[in-house]
Scaffold this active site. Sequence first.
Site, mmCIF file in Angstrom:
data_model
loop_
_atom_site.group_PDB
_atom_site.id
_atom_site.type_symbol
_atom_site.label_atom_id
_atom_site.label_comp_id
_atom_site.label_asym_id
_atom_site.label_seq_id
_atom_site.Cartn_x
_atom_site.Cartn_y
_atom_site.Cartn_z
ATOM 1 N N GLY A 1 -149.690 -2.530 56.690
ATOM 2 C CA GLY A 1 -150.767 -3.162 57.425
ATOM 3 C C GLY A 1 -150.389 -4.539 57.946
ATOM 4 N N LYS B 1 -142.530 2.098 49.669
ATOM 5 C CA LYS B 1 -143.976 1.902 49.598
ATOM 6 C C LYS B 1 -144.342 1.959 48.130
ATOM 7 C CE LYS B 1 -148.062 1.276 51.327
ATOM 8 N NZ LYS B 1 -148.410 0.143 52.197
ATOM 9 N N SER C 1 -143.367 -2.559 50.668
ATOM 10 C CA SER C 1 -144.737 -2.780 51.108
ATOM 11 C C SER C 1 -145.676 -2.170 50.083
ATOM 12 C CB SER C 1 -144.950 -2.120 52.481
ATOM 13 O OG SER C 1 -146.283 -2.250 52.914
ATOM 14 N N GLU D 1 -141.551 -13.676 55.209
ATOM 15 C CA GLU D 1 -142.360 -14.408 54.236
ATOM 16 C C GLU D 1 -142.340 -15.894 54.563
ATOM 17 O OE1 GLU D 1 -141.120 -14.303 50.206
ATOM 18 O OE2 GLU D 1 -139.303 -15.480 50.525
ATOM 19 N N SER E 1 -142.870 -6.470 58.274
ATOM 20 C CA SER E 1 -143.688 -6.363 57.064
ATOM 21 C C SER E 1 -143.675 -7.692 56.319
ATOM 22 C CB SER E 1 -143.140 -5.239 56.177
ATOM 23 O OG SER E 1 -143.818 -5.177 54.948
ATOM 24 N N ALA F 1 -141.826 -10.880 51.112
ATOM 25 C CA ALA F 1 -140.400 -10.545 50.973
ATOM 26 C C ALA F 1 -139.826 -10.989 49.636
ATOM 27 C CB ALA F 1 -139.599 -11.171 52.121
ATOM 28 N N GLY G 1 -134.094 -10.401 50.735
ATOM 29 C CA GLY G 1 -133.500 -11.495 51.462
ATOM 30 C C GLY G 1 -133.711 -12.805 50.726
ATOM 31 N N PRO G 2 -133.085 -13.886 51.183
ATOM 32 C CA PRO G 2 -133.232 -15.189 50.524
ATOM 33 C C PRO G 2 -134.637 -15.722 50.693
ATOM 34 C CG PRO G 2 -132.088 -15.439 52.618
ATOM 35 C CD PRO G 2 -132.236 -13.964 52.396
#
Length: 372
Positions: free
Chosen positions: A87, A165, A233, A303, A349, A352, A356-357
């Site tokens: 979403g 998911k 997600s 993020e 999305s 995070a 990733g960092p």
Amino acid sequence: MSAAQKVDVFRVPCDGPADLSGVQALVDAGRLDPRQIIAVMGKTEGNGCVNDHTRDFAATAWCHFLAPHLDCTAAQVHGRVALVMSGGTEGVLSPHFTVFARGPAGAAEATHEKRLVVGVAHTRDFAPEELGRMAQVEATAEAVKAAMRDAGIEDAADVHFVQVKCPLLTSAKVRAAQQSGAATVSRDTYESMGWSRGASALGVGLALGEFAAVDEAAILHDGTLYSARASCSAGIELDGNVVIVLGEAAGSASRFRIAHTVMQDAIDGNSVRRMLRERFGLDPEADADLVADRLVNLLAKAEASPGGLVREARHTMLNDSDIHSTRHARAAVGGVLASVVGSTALYVSGGAEHQGPPGGGPVAAIFAIPSF
């Protein structure tokens, strides 16, 4: 799946979470065999929060659409097709579905080149007290390995994106755990989304060998521990994890390739430009028309930097009491990526954790091969 694969991928716009008219048009035109659909990644226009029912609405629409083609009930579709609905299409992002169809490659179609393959797997359902803890990490790692086998990927280096998911805690689940004498990782339903995403991402990294070990104390606390290929997600529409592995394998007859990079922060468009040049031989500016013609989709995590800074400048995403930071981040990263590839129907999305960092996130690109 041991035989060589032939994977087709379609990015289909929609006018709402249940609008599958574009998918039906592909079926009617003979371009898509619904019996071969193995996974769907959707971006729906809800808020991406606990109460975002557009995800469940879209998944339900897909179940009813696919059931007659798969000769099963709508409830059984979830066990046959990986449905991942994310979403949030804030800013310029446009709602759409990315549909993956898979079938066996003919003897004359298989190549020695590495091309796109896809595999799926499911974990068991989790008890509420297992979310955000090692049980979820370990189960996710096993599911990633199973999905790699399903895709025919032997080397983890050939995995470029793992979409998960995962469930979240509802007030009913928290109450049920308390009544049984168990403690959940959080009583806050929104906060539980981050715990579930973080544990799932660490499971991906563990399966891909991005780090050797994980302990429960690291979940949401050790930002140096992350996967460069995980995208997780959370939603209310399931109780276990669904895993989609996207990568490449020799012998695939697909007319697509996939590559990945990592954005170091929310405005790191240069990492994506570099990937397009090095992996696909396309300059986003000089070859803008070719990028638009060949790009199937960009898949990305976003993020708000937890330190409150982007390149030493203060941001206010974490201080907004009206709009959650995940929504700000999707809008910001979506705008950056859209400016690079000239498209707004992108799978971006939010949230995070361990993907990733801190403040950045993985990005994968799927492109059609022009000479196919």
